[in-house]
Design a protein around this motif. Structure first.
Motif, PDB file in Angstrom:
ATOM      1  N   PHE A 175       0.140  -1.596   0.106  1.00 52.64           N
ATOM      2  CA  PHE A 175       0.301   0.375  -0.085  1.00 52.64           C
ATOM      3  C   PHE A 175       0.947   0.876   0.178  1.00 52.64           C
ATOM      4  CE2 PHE A 175      -2.584  -3.477   1.964  1.00 52.64           C
ATOM      5  CZ  PHE A 175      -3.599  -3.586   1.635  1.00 52.64           C
ATOM      6  N   PRO A 176       1.141   1.552  -0.874  1.00 53.92           N
ATOM      7  CA  PRO A 176       1.621   2.957  -0.951  1.00 53.92           C
ATOM      8  C   PRO A 176       1.526   3.810  -0.296  1.00 53.92           C
ATOM      9  CG  PRO A 176       1.158   1.613  -3.388  1.00 53.92           C
ATOM     10  CD  PRO A 176       0.023   1.851  -2.757  1.00 53.92           C
ATOM     11  N   SER A 177       0.569   4.391   0.261  1.00 52.45           N
ATOM     12  CA  SER A 177       0.776   5.182   1.319  1.00 52.45           C
ATOM     13  C   SER A 177       0.894   5.342   2.557  1.00 52.45           C
ATOM     14  CB  SER A 177      -1.673   5.611   0.595  1.00 52.45           C
ATOM     15  OG  SER A 177      -2.070   4.739   1.227  1.00 52.45           O
ATOM     16  N   SER A 178       0.751   3.551   3.156  1.00 47.50           N
ATOM     17  CA  SER A 178       1.057   3.677   4.154  1.00 47.50           C
ATOM     18  C   SER A 178       2.707   3.292   4.034  1.00 47.50           C
ATOM     19  CB  SER A 178       0.467   2.830   4.758  1.00 47.50           C
ATOM     20  OG  SER A 178      -0.330   1.833   4.336  1.00 47.50           O
ATOM     21  N   GLY A 179       2.824   2.505   2.985  1.00 51.17           N
ATOM     22  CA  GLY A 179       4.402   1.584   3.059  1.00 51.17           C
ATOM     23  C   GLY A 179       3.650   0.319   3.270  1.00 51.17           C
ATOM     24  N   GLU A 180       2.561   0.034   4.221  1.00 54.52           N
ATOM     25  CA  GLU A 180       2.484  -1.482   4.773  1.00 54.52           C
ATOM     26  C   GLU A 180       2.610  -2.409   3.270  1.00 54.52           C
ATOM     27  OE1 GLU A 180      -1.725  -4.015   6.096  1.00 54.52           O
ATOM     28  OE2 GLU A 180      -1.789  -1.481   5.914  1.00 54.52           O
ATOM     29  N   VAL A 181       3.128  -3.538   4.114  1.00 57.54           N
ATOM     30  CA  VAL A 181       3.284  -4.300   3.298  1.00 57.54           C
ATOM     31  C   VAL A 181       2.859  -6.080   4.041  1.00 57.54           C
ATOM     32  CG1 VAL A 181       5.276  -6.741   1.733  1.00 57.54           C
ATOM     33  CG2 VAL A 181       5.959  -3.509   2.376  1.00 57.54           C
ATOM     34  N   GLN A 182       1.882  -6.908   2.424  1.00 59.44           N
ATOM     35  CA  GLN A 182       1.546  -8.006   2.856  1.00 59.44           C
ATOM     36  C   GLN A 182       1.930  -9.411   2.191  1.00 59.44           C
ATOM     37  OE1 GLN A 182      -2.695  -7.768   2.876  1.00 59.44           O
ATOM     38  NE2 GLN A 182      -3.201  -6.095   4.922  1.00 59.44           N
ATOM     39  N   ARG A 183       2.504 -10.232   2.691  1.00 61.09           N
ATOM     40  CA  ARG A 183       2.761 -11.490   2.242  1.00 61.09           C
ATOM     41  C   ARG A 183       1.766 -12.400   1.803  1.00 61.09           C
ATOM     42  NH1 ARG A 183       8.310 -14.065   1.799  1.00 61.09           N
ATOM     43  NH2 ARG A 183       8.215 -14.494   4.670  1.00 61.09           N
ATOM     44  N   LEU A 184       1.218 -12.351   0.245  1.00 60.98           N
ATOM     45  CA  LEU A 184       0.093 -13.029  -0.024  1.00 60.98           C
ATOM     46  C   LEU A 184       0.175 -14.507  -0.501  1.00 60.98           C
ATOM     47  CD1 LEU A 184      -1.512 -10.831  -2.252  1.00 60.98           C
ATOM     48  CD2 LEU A 184      -1.965 -11.136   0.144  1.00 60.98           C
ATOM     49  N   VAL A 185       1.585 -14.805  -0.982  1.00 57.17           N
ATOM     50  CA  VAL A 185       2.147 -16.291  -1.610  1.00 57.17           C
ATOM     51  C   VAL A 185       3.620 -16.084  -1.147  1.00 57.17           C
ATOM     52  CG1 VAL A 185       2.799 -17.931  -3.529  1.00 57.17           C
ATOM     53  CG2 VAL A 185       0.722 -16.655  -3.260  1.00 57.17           C
ATOM     54  N   SER A 186       4.247 -17.549  -0.087  1.00 52.71           N
ATOM     55  CA  SER A 186       5.459 -17.420   0.546  1.00 52.71           C
ATOM     56  C   SER A 186       6.333 -18.033  -0.848  1.00 52.71           C
ATOM     57  CB  SER A 186       5.837 -17.435   1.999  1.00 52.71           C
ATOM     58  OG  SER A 186       7.250 -18.294   2.093  1.00 52.71           O
ATOM     59  N   SER A 187       7.849 -17.481  -0.899  1.00 55.65           N
ATOM     60  CA  SER A 187       7.937 -18.777  -1.852  1.00 55.65           C
ATOM     61  C   SER A 187       8.602 -19.539  -1.547  1.00 55.65           C
ATOM     62  CB  SER A 187       9.357 -17.963  -2.502  1.00 55.65           C
ATOM     63  OG  SER A 187      10.188 -17.610  -1.468  1.00 55.65           O
ATOM     64  N   LYS A 188       8.875 -20.089   0.311  1.00 52.93           N
ATOM     65  CA  LYS A 188       9.817 -20.849   0.892  1.00 52.93           C
ATOM     66  C   LYS A 188       8.683 -21.926   1.688  1.00 52.93           C
ATOM     67  CE  LYS A 188      12.312 -17.296   1.344  1.00 52.93           C
ATOM     68  NZ  LYS A 188      13.760 -17.400   1.006  1.00 52.93           N
ATOM     69  N   VAL A 189       7.309 -21.445   1.250  1.00 55.22           N
ATOM     70  CA  VAL A 189       6.621 -22.834   0.857  1.00 55.22           C
ATOM     71  C   VAL A 189       6.242 -23.919  -0.513  1.00 55.22           C
ATOM     72  CG1 VAL A 189       4.408 -23.168   1.668  1.00 55.22           C
ATOM     73  CG2 VAL A 189       5.485 -21.631   2.738  1.00 55.22           C
ATOM     74  N   PRO A 190       6.813 -24.573  -0.626  1.00 55.95           N
ATOM     75  CA  PRO A 190       6.542 -25.785  -1.289  1.00 55.95           C
ATOM     76  C   PRO A 190       5.354 -25.740  -2.116  1.00 55.95           C
ATOM     77  CG  PRO A 190       8.000 -26.886  -0.415  1.00 55.95           C
ATOM     78  CD  PRO A 190       7.003 -25.418   0.836  1.00 55.95           C
ATOM     79  N   ILE A 191       4.812 -25.779  -3.247  1.00 55.49           N
ATOM     80  CA  ILE A 191       3.659 -25.991  -3.810  1.00 55.49           C
ATOM     81  C   ILE A 191       3.411 -27.133  -4.828  1.00 55.49           C
ATOM     82  CG2 ILE A 191       1.719 -25.112  -5.996  1.00 55.49           C
ATOM     83  CD1 ILE A 191       2.357 -22.117  -5.116  1.00 55.49           C
ATOM     84  N   GLU A 192       2.578 -28.302  -4.056  1.00 49.84           N
ATOM     85  CA  GLU A 192       3.025 -30.198  -5.186  1.00 49.84           C
ATOM     86  C   GLU A 192       3.907 -30.304  -5.096  1.00 49.84           C
ATOM     87  OE1 GLU A 192       0.440 -30.068  -8.347  1.00 49.84           O
ATOM     88  OE2 GLU A 192      -1.308 -28.891  -7.652  1.00 49.84           O
ATOM     89  N   GLY A 193       4.658 -30.026  -3.594  1.00 56.14           N
ATOM     90  CA  GLY A 193       6.023 -30.590  -3.950  1.00 56.14           C
ATOM     91  C   GLY A 193       6.603 -30.756  -4.358  1.00 56.14           C
ATOM     92  N   LYS A 194       7.254 -28.614  -5.065  1.00 59.38           N
ATOM     93  CA  LYS A 194       8.529 -28.282  -5.281  1.00 59.38           C
ATOM     94  C   LYS A 194       8.182 -26.522  -5.153  1.00 59.38           C
ATOM     95  CE  LYS A 194       7.726 -30.458  -9.788  1.00 59.38           C
ATOM     96  NZ  LYS A 194       6.951 -30.390 -11.927  1.00 59.38           N
ATOM     97  N   ASN A 195       9.215 -26.581  -5.066  1.00 63.69           N
ATOM     98  CA  ASN A 195      10.186 -25.076  -4.715  1.00 63.69           C
ATOM     99  C   ASN A 195       9.183 -24.418  -5.598  1.00 63.69           C
ATOM    100  OD1 ASN A 195      11.395 -26.581  -2.436  1.00 63.69           O
ATOM    101  ND2 ASN A 195      13.217 -26.235  -4.000  1.00 63.69           N
TER     102      ASN A 195
END
Length: 415
Positions: A175-195
């Motif tokens: 959110f540019p006005s506040s600088g708030e950052v929310q992570r929606l999808v983490s690359s640290k969590v494998p999806i269907e067994g793949k990084n």
């Protein structure tokens, strides 16, 4: 011994007559001998150098295990692809003030982009301001990417927030006005067994409900994109993320370096640039063909990076490198020669190999059906270099780059 034999033994030796021919022959013989010695010595020295080099090449491990692929002959640079100098009419903005502005978005006349040192910045009234950093420092060199992050695709959502794909950290909403950052999808969590090793680009539906994004490889990171291309790894995927249910689904897999993503104007399909294969694929996300896929454009004149919509209802495609016809394409030549690729990366670094990639810049505009409408060129990369995206705003094309220290702006009225 009789007298005759004695006389024969005492007969004086005949003096040797030295002539020019004799001297020349001796000189020739000596020269021939010297040449033979020189050649022999040279061959021995050459073997002493070559044999260890061959041995080293054989014994050295290659960082890549290439797969053979094949291409058709590239389309000729004629008609709408005729070479020109239109990109040279662009102007460089903020030169040496930001590096690697891969993707560009705008809210009104305020521009947003990500930089190679992991920042998300806004550009307003000629000033650059950092609004977020997704990784952590210290940052400043390419070697810091793993910790600093590397923002790539960037889009604007319905609530004037930014959706950002970071190569190392995943999908974020900022959110540019506040600088708030929310992570929606983490690359640290494998999806269907793949990084998720190389999160690349994304597209967002108008209501903000769905995000479509690519992961270029489950093996290679962004900093090793040259390895990914040369190895022709087929472990890339296209995903759908639902911002309400928080679910991630795999839509396509087995892709070779999936890159840019763009929704159609009707949002019934999504286009995916398959960089290694010089083509754009299409996946249907709604309608009668939902879940189906086909080829949108194949055998392109270059290796496509990001795809963005054009005001005419078509699509802008930036080429990360070209396949000149007439001309020579190194990637085409090496495509079915894995053994040469192995040797190249046994001997040379990625940065060295990149120096052999021609700085030919190319942007094409596709129609809604995938035909070529027009093309803009800079044959020597004199103004626009290493173009990753063409973002249209207010009658201009803003050209992002995956490594240049500036943004280019092209007035479409001039071309």
């Amino acid at each position: 011994m009789n007298e005759a034999e004695g006389l024969r033994q005492r007969r004086p030796l005949r003096p040797q007559v030295v002539t020019e021919d004799t001297t020349a022959q001796e000189s020739k013989d000596g020269s021939t001998y010297s040449n033979k010695v020189f050649r022999m010595t040279f061959m021995i020295l050459a073997l002493l150098l070559i044999i260890p080099l061959i041995g080293a090449i054989v014994l050295l491990d290659s960082p890549i295990d290439p797969q053979p692929i094949s291409f058709k002959e590239p389309p000729p640079f004629t008609g709408t692809l005729e070479p020109n100098f239109k990109l040279r009419q662009a102007e460089r903005l903020f030169e040496n003030q930001l590096v690697g502005p891969e993707s560009i978005a705008n809210i009104g006349d305020v521009l947003f982009t990500g930089t190679s040192d992991g920042r998300i910045v806004k550009i307003e009234d000629g000033h650059i301001q950092t609004i977020a950093r997704l990784g952590h420092g210290p940052c400043g060199t390419g070697g810091d990417e793993l910790t600093c992050g590397r923002p790539l695709g960037i889009r604007v959502g319905p609530k004037k927030s930014l959706f950002v794909a970071d190569a190392y950290y995943g999908i974020f909403e900022i959110f540019p006005s506040s600088g708030e950052v929310q992570r929606l999808v983490s690359s640290k969590v494998p999806i269907e067994g793949k990084n998720l090793s190389f999160v690349n680009d994304l597209a967002v539906t108008r209501d903000g409900r769905k995000i479509y994004f690519t992961d270029s490889s489950s093996k290679w990171h962004r900093k090793d994109f040259c390895y990914l291309i040369m190895e022709a790894t087929d472990d890339g995927r296209l995903f759908e993320y639902d911002t309400v249910t928080k679910e991630v689904k795999v839509l396509m897999e087995g892709l070779r370096f999936p890159n840019g993503v763009q929704l159609s104007p009707a949002e019934d399909f999504v286009l995916v640039a398959e960089t290694t294969m010089a083509r754009i694929r299409r996946y249907y996300v709604s309608g009668l063909m939902k879940g189906g896929e086909d080829m949108f454009v194949e055998n392109m004149p270059g290796f496509p990076d990001n795809i963005r919509s054009s005001s005419s209802g078509g699509y802008w495609v930036a080429m990360s490198a070209i396949r000149a016809n007439p001309g020579f394409s190194m990637l085409d030549f090496l495509s079915d020669k894995p053994w040469i690729k192995r040797i190249i990366f046994k001997l040379f670094s990625q940065e060295t190999v990149m120096k052999f990639v021609p700085k030919y810049s190319l942007v094409v505009e596709l129609s809604e059906t995938g035909s070529y409408r027009r093309s803009f060129h800079d044959p020597d990369g004199m103004v626009a270099t290493y173009i990753s995206e063409a973002h249209e705003h207010n009658g201009h094309l803003y050209l992002g780059s995956f490594r240049s220290p500036f943004i280019c702006r092209l007035d479409l009225k001039d071309v």
